[in-house]
Design a protein around this motif. Sequence first.
Motif, PDB file in Angstrom:
ATOM      1  N   VAL A 164      -1.371   3.092  -6.386  1.00 27.38           N
ATOM      2  CA  VAL A 164      -1.116   1.863  -5.652  1.00 27.38           C
ATOM      3  C   VAL A 164      -0.890   0.678  -6.590  1.00 27.38           C
ATOM      4  CG1 VAL A 164      -3.525   1.129  -5.413  1.00 27.38           C
ATOM      5  CG2 VAL A 164      -1.873   0.557  -3.618  1.00 27.38           C
ATOM      6  N   MET A 214       0.810  -1.215   0.000  1.00 28.99           N
ATOM      7  CA  MET A 214       0.000   0.000   0.000  1.00 28.99           C
ATOM      8  C   MET A 214       0.849   1.273   0.000  1.00 28.99           C
ATOM      9  SD  MET A 214      -2.927  -1.071  -0.406  1.00 28.99           S
ATOM     10  CE  MET A 214      -3.783  -2.637  -0.335  1.00 28.99           C
ATOM     11  N   ARG A 263      -8.403  -6.084  -0.050  1.00 31.50           N
ATOM     12  CA  ARG A 263      -8.201  -4.805   0.647  1.00 31.50           C
ATOM     13  C   ARG A 263      -8.282  -3.613  -0.298  1.00 31.50           C
ATOM     14  NH1 ARG A 263      -2.757  -4.723   3.704  1.00 31.50           N
ATOM     15  NH2 ARG A 263      -2.072  -6.334   2.238  1.00 31.50           N
ATOM     16  N   GLU A 264      -7.793  -3.793  -1.532  1.00 36.27           N
ATOM     17  CA  GLU A 264      -7.744  -2.705  -2.499  1.00 36.27           C
ATOM     18  C   GLU A 264      -8.323  -3.193  -3.827  1.00 36.27           C
ATOM     19  OE1 GLU A 264      -7.893   0.325  -4.295  1.00 36.27           O
ATOM     20  OE2 GLU A 264      -6.842   0.709  -2.404  1.00 36.27           O
TER      21      GLU A 264
END
Length: 709
Positions: A209, A193, A241-242
């Motif tokens: 990212v 991250m 998460r992303e």
Amino acid sequence: MSMAEASFKDIPELFEVELGESLTARTESLSTFRELGPPDLCHVVKSTGKAGTRDYGSYHYVSGVDASSSASLAAYINSLTYAIEDPGTWFAKGSAWKVRNGCYCCFNAFSRVDIRVDVKIPGGVNAYVIDLRGERHEATAEIWQETYVSALLRAILYSDDPTYQLDAYRKLDPITSLEAEIRFLQAAEAVFMKGWQVGSDPEIQVATVVSNHLTAGIMKYFGDSGRYQPVANLFEKLSAREPEVASLLARSYIGMNEEVKAVQIMAAAMKQTPQSYTSYMFNAIFSARKAVNCAPSEFVTWEKLTLLYIELGNFPSALLTLNSCPMFTFNGRDAHHPITPARVHLPFQKPIGDILPERTKTEDDEADPALLRLPSPGLRGTWKRAYGLLTKLVSRVGWDDLLRIRSEVFVMEEEYRMQKAHGDIQKVVNESKGEDHVNGDNASTRGMKSGSREDALDVVVPIIRVSSESDRDAEEAEGEATKAAVDGDVKMNGTGFHESVSGVDRPQPAQAAPEDDLQNRPQTPVIESSASTAATTSFSNKRLCERWLDNLFMVLYEDLRVWTIFRAEVAHFKTQHVAYRKTSYEWEILADLGMRLHHKEESKEAYQRCLDSFSAKPWAQLMDMYAEEGDIQRSIQTAIRVAAYQWADYGEMTYPTQIARAFFKLGQIHGHAKISFTLISMGLPESILKIMDSYLQYGKTFKVEGYDF
């Protein structure tokens, strides 16, 4: 005692004029490091321990050393104590010079600090952090983890970058076992991250990212060997998460030939993150347009859309899209501040170096000035990528059709001048009519009135002639070449470069610059003054061409002109049954030119003619071509030469390298066993065979496709 006696046996090094000056220069340069930073710096002090003898300081650059702890860096410095040159006399017990102490410097690209390990031999180890102001801090566990990942990324991304050259730069294998690879993946996951902090490629304006050096290094490391499963597992966890990581996950599945799953992932990502341009970087016009809308300031989105238009045959749209590409200033790799060494020690690598030609400069290293002046090899970053799109376009449609399409979509300079002259006439007519008008006539109604079409046609439009001595010389040379071709001859100009009819017309400027700018505009094509006999052109469906694209057309014209002359000369000499001679350097320039213009077969022939000079590029290009064709014998023969050049520059790494990519490509077709048997059958010296077999051993260790057959 001299510096030569204090030199390392097989390790390159630069001796300092003043002790410690390399460390001081690095500290002063820390604030200039923008992204990943330069390779690691290893500084040592050598001493005899005798009174009255001067200590010598030397340093070299290195990548691939495990930077996960102070112990691993200290171990590297300790290994140098066994590398000092032996005195070479039978009665000597050993070298009088010893490594007294050393300092290993490794840049942390995440926190923008330099971690240093001081080693005293014998003695202790001291690790500390130097910030951009030169102040000391304590090294924490988080700093060490970031430094470890930074060092690995530099080793991977700088491994085979031909534009990044340093004296005394030693390249070692960054990852040598499956355990080390697992540790790399775990560390990459921990700092993922924060990846945007290390910067990105020059074509990416804003690091994100998923678009940064960290993701580029991960994809390069696993992609070069075709092992996408470990990286797909990593991105599966991170995508939870992303959501933007889905684009990297889809690329991994495409690499694993699971396109259906990749499309499903991308479809879900588009719904979840509709404003993420990376989710739309897919091979479809709809998604490419959405990517442009989401990130209009990024070059890569416009580049993808242009490429898709070219593939679909929509060349006017491709040219318009290319014209809209945002261009960025090119920033090269971070480098150390250069200092003048007292002595340079670059030991010769035997025995693999024995197969290389001498480094002495000969006539083969000279080239015609006309070839040396070509501007295209100097393009970098977004300009180089945009030029690649332009050459792809001209390879599909041809030069004449490209100029025609260009004149259809862009306002040409002559049209601009006619329009401007028409506007001046209209203004004069309106002013004259305004004097006769009664009250009630205002500015808005005058602006709507236009002069007659006949008046505009009768006016002579002055066109400024802009040229330079080089333009006139080029025109005279082209005129002589045309005359020679009509007579059936091929003439030679003053520089020795043969000229003939090129068949490539110099492009007219696509847009008009302001009158003041026009005088200073470089390389503007000559346009003779003429009377305007055409009607005023409508500009409703045309756009202004960007100046940089106009310049790229001129660069392309120069490339095409030289290439066409070259091919005409080759054809002429063949019909005359006369040998066509060029120096090795000229053949290499022409081969590179052919590759830029997508003439692969002609480039291969040119590369095969420039193998006598001390240059790794022809061998490397031929190796890639033979690997694409699946030619094992020739691929290995060229790979041996590439390995020799690599080791001559102290590239002791196996992967990721250009040779490893070529071998793994062959392994997917024929299997590693066939490559191994071919190597054995060639009767190579044991040391060279060991180096070449190391690429196959890497494939066996990491189970690259083809290792088991």
